[in-house]
Design a protein around this motif. Structure first.
Motif, short mmCIF file in Angstrom:
data_model
loop_
_atom_site.label_atom_id
_atom_site.label_comp_id
_atom_site.label_asym_id
_atom_site.label_seq_id
_atom_site.Cartn_x
_atom_site.Cartn_y
_atom_site.Cartn_z
N UNK A 64 0.85 -1.19 0.00
CA UNK A 64 0.00 0.00 0.00
C UNK A 64 0.88 1.24 0.00
N UNK A 65 0.53 2.19 -0.85
CA UNK A 65 1.19 3.50 -0.90
C UNK A 65 0.09 4.52 -0.59
N UNK A 66 0.07 5.01 0.64
CA UNK A 66 -1.03 5.83 1.14
C UNK A 66 -0.70 7.31 1.00
N UNK A 67 -1.59 8.02 0.32
CA UNK A 67 -1.27 9.39 -0.07
C UNK A 67 -0.25 9.31 -1.19
N UNK A 68 -0.58 8.51 -2.21
CA UNK A 68 0.41 8.13 -3.23
C UNK A 68 0.76 9.26 -4.18
N UNK A 69 0.01 10.33 -4.20
CA UNK A 69 0.20 11.43 -5.15
C UNK A 69 0.31 10.88 -6.58
N UNK A 70 1.42 11.08 -7.25
CA UNK A 70 1.54 10.64 -8.64
C UNK A 70 2.11 9.24 -8.79
N UNK A 71 2.20 8.49 -7.69
CA UNK A 71 2.64 7.10 -7.76
C UNK A 71 4.14 6.92 -7.79
N UNK A 72 4.89 7.87 -7.25
CA UNK A 72 6.35 7.78 -7.31
C UNK A 72 6.88 6.55 -6.60
N UNK A 73 6.27 6.17 -5.48
CA UNK A 73 6.73 4.98 -4.76
C UNK A 73 6.50 3.73 -5.60
N UNK A 74 5.37 3.68 -6.30
CA UNK A 74 5.10 2.55 -7.18
C UNK A 74 6.09 2.46 -8.32
N UNK A 75 6.42 3.61 -8.90
CA UNK A 75 7.42 3.63 -9.96
C UNK A 75 8.78 3.16 -9.46
N UNK A 76 9.14 3.59 -8.24
CA UNK A 76 10.42 3.19 -7.67
C UNK A 76 10.47 1.68 -7.44
N UNK A 77 9.40 1.13 -6.91
CA UNK A 77 9.35 -0.32 -6.67
C UNK A 77 9.40 -1.10 -7.97
N UNK A 78 8.61 -0.65 -8.96
CA UNK A 78 8.58 -1.35 -10.25
C UNK A 78 9.92 -1.27 -10.97
#
Length: 256
Positions: A64-78
């Protein structure tokens, strides 16, 4: 889709009345630039997420990325983990952020299991997760809501899971805190912000962003049930913590 982002100039002209800060379309348009020039160490925090996940995340578990804004954490993980390693759920209250994050993740991470939902993280129906990330999110919630949220997140985490909490913090010593704030303003000036922009944004964030001390964060995590937490990163008045939900009988880091 267009991935263009613009230079943050929201507070560059004098305003008769500075409105409360909100994550609206203007902020979305310049958000990458705003974060880069306003949050010390943001890139380093993102860069560590994949390493933390590789060490602590059960293969295939939800993040879970809470308060994900533009998804930067998801991009970093991917960018650091193969598609089968995790399932990503980003959550944000801003419709503009959610729309842009969905477009970005679909374009940049087509082979990963990535979803972004619009919702209030205080009321979300959480599914079991191996890792929860709150990057500069808790500080925007009313202080009286923070303990209850952290308890819900502890319950959502699988045994052995981790929570990463990044926040703007306030020092307990007033003189130390004043020094950190002054140096933070120097950091922003060095990144091209004027004194007018610094002043007007500070006014806009008053009573919107309410920081805690590091001690308060660690105490809250302990009250929620986390067995331990560490401050693993700090740059002036910005810090990142990691909290552990130990699996029964599991050794702690450094133990054999």
């Amino acid at each position: 889709m267009s991935d263009a982002s613009y230079r943050d100039a929201i507070f560059s002209t004098p305003l008769d009345r500075v409105a409360r800060f909100s994550f609206d379309e203007r902020v979305v348009a310049c958000f990458p630039d705003m974060i880069r020039r306003s949050v010390p160490g943001y890139g380093q925090i993102l860069g560590m997420l994949g390493l933390i996940a590789a060490r602590h995340l059960r293969h295939g578990a939800r993040v879970y990325d809470l308060g994900c804004s533009l998804g930067a954490a998801g991009l970093a993980l991917a960018g650091q983990l193969p598609p089968a390693a995790f399932r990503y759920t980003g959550v944000d209250l801003s419709p503009a952020m959610v729309a842009r994050a969905r477009e970005t993740l679909a374009a940049e991470c087509p082979d990963h299991a990535m979803e972004v939902v619009e919702g209030d993280i205080r009321r979300l129906d959480y599914r079991p997760a191996g890792m929860i990330v709150l990057n500069f999110t808790l500080q925007f919630l009313a202080p009286e809501d923070r303990d209850a949220l952290m308890s819900r997140l502890y319950q959502a985490l699988e045994p052995g899971g981790v929570l990463v909490l990044s926040e703007k913090v306030v020092a307990e010593d007033e003189q130390e805190n004043a020094w950190r704030v002054e140096r933070y303003h120097d950091f922003k000036r060095a990144n091209g912000y004027s004194d007018l922009e610094i002043s007007q944004k500070r006014t806009a964030l008053e009573n919107v962003l309410v920081p805690d001390t590091l001690a308060a964060h660690h105490a809250r995590l302990e009250r929620a049930g986390f067995s331990r937490s560490h401050t693993w990163f700090q740059f002036l008045n910005f810090a990142s913590l990691i909290a552990f939900k130990d699996a029964p009988g599991a050794p702690r880091d450094g133990e054999t």
